[in-house]
Design an enzyme around this catalytic site. Structure first.
Site, short mmCIF file in Angstrom:
data_model
loop_
_atom_site.label_atom_id
_atom_site.label_comp_id
_atom_site.label_asym_id
_atom_site.label_seq_id
_atom_site.Cartn_x
_atom_site.Cartn_y
_atom_site.Cartn_z
N CYS A 89 -76.93 106.02 37.31
CA CYS A 89 -76.96 105.02 38.37
C CYS A 89 -76.54 103.65 37.83
CB CYS A 89 -78.35 104.95 38.99
SG CYS A 89 -78.44 103.87 40.43
N CYS A 185 -84.15 107.24 41.00
CA CYS A 185 -83.39 106.02 41.22
C CYS A 185 -82.82 105.94 42.63
CB CYS A 185 -82.25 105.97 40.20
SG CYS A 185 -81.24 104.50 40.28
#
Length: 347
Positions: A89, A185
């Protein structure tokens, strides 16, 4: 601006230092019936930015997140690995499309609430550990490139987490008492098995001991990780005593291998990592000693490193417990992060 206390205080620090600060909130996951956390986070962003008197905007990278992070996340689980979406991410979203969007808005840099630091020397950018060793997040930033590091600021580099909370309380920020996010995330905290079942069909199979004795069934090997002892539901097996640990996963045959108590099978003497990203550049020596981490929030371990093309071979000074495929091997030289790569094998 994530809606958390760290990015809130990071914005305040930059403004106090005289920077022209703009708040930018990312939405990277489409809300479903289970989670509307993005709406609550954005409400906190609005409150904080109004308190700090800075403009704020929102951007949606849900498509990019799904294609560049989440699809790989699922692929790894299907292979029986335990991926780390936070690393991807950061590389693919926060310091990718997010950085590009910020630059288009006229920003010179992006700043985040990560606990880390950047140091420039002779045109090269070094990733540094944070002062608060317990919160240091360089492990998750191991894939950042020189271009990305040249455009980022980490205002919390030299601040302890407790100080961040104190600053937020003094400013009466709405995020002052907000707990840290510990979920996937940008997806948030939710029952992990139930969430994963939506994307990877559950497939029950056998739980075997190392001598092939069947002692139970599992919901799907993708739900378990090496070294896990909770949630196996095999306590009280006749004639046995002691805790059971996951030792291995046979994805092809859908078998979960376990043993009682921690034995030598749970420990490794070496690993292989690929897709290695070196910071600030590839070392001149192909073999050297340094320290490393193989999961977040663990102390640095002494290791010997050998580089062969895009693969890195790591030998441990002492046996390492529960080395997990899909996680990252991250190298360090004192306070500097030398980069990292994905663990693909162990011995």
């Amino acid at each position: 601006m994530s809606g958390g206390v760290d990015s809130s205080v990071a914005a305040y620090i930059l403004k106090e230092q005289g920077y022209n600060v703009i708040g930018l909130f990312m939405k990277n996951w489409q809300d479903d019936s289970e989670s509307c956390s993005a709406e609550a986070d954005y409400a906190d962003v609005a409150k904080v930015c109004n308190t700090l008197d800075i403009p704020y905007y929102t951007v949606n990278f849900s498509k990019e997140y799904y294609e560049k992070v989440f699809e790989y996340f699922l692929l790894q689980y299907k292979k029986g690995r335990t991926p780390n979406p936070d690393v991807l991410c950061n590389r693919e979203i926060k310091f990718g499309p997010f950085l590009e969007h910020a630059l288009k808005l006229g920003a010179d840099y992006i700043a985040t609430g990560h606990y880390a630091g950047v140091e420039e020397r002779k045109g090269l950018f070094y990733l540094k550990k944070a002062k608060d060793n317990n919160k240091d997040q360089t492990y998750f930033l191991n894939q950042l490139t020189q271009t990305q590091l040249s455009k980022v600021m980490f205002p919390l580099e030299n601040i302890e987490k407790s100080q961040v909370r104190e600053i937020a309380k003094k400013l009466k920020l709405s995020t002052a008492e907000k707990k840290d996010s510990t979920g996937i995330c940008f997806i948030g905290e939710r029952p992990f098995k139930e969430f994963l079942k939506k994307y990877i069909p559950a497939k029950t199979g056998k739980i075997l001991t190392l001598d092939k004795k069947e002692i139970g069934t599992h919901d799907g090997v993708m739900y378990y990780t090496i070294g896990q002892r909770k949630g196996l539901n095999i306590g009280g097996v006749s004639g046995t005593s002691g805790r059971w640990f996951v030792i291995d996963k046979d994805v092809e045959n859908n078998v979960l291998y376990v043993r009682q108590n921690e034995g030598e099978e749970l420990f490794s003497k070496s690993l292989v990592a690929e897709g290695f990203n070196f910071i600030p550049k590839v070392p001149e020596k192909i073999e050297f000693e340094c320290t490393g981490r193989f999961r977040y929030r663990e102390p640095d371990k002494k290791i010997n490193v050998k580089i062969n093309s895009n693969k890195v071979y790591v030998e441990f000074e002492n046996l390492e417990r529960a080395v997990t495929l899909g996680q990252y091997a991250v190298l360090y030289d004192r306070v500097y992060c030398l980069g990292g790569g994905e663990i693909i094998a162990k011995a």
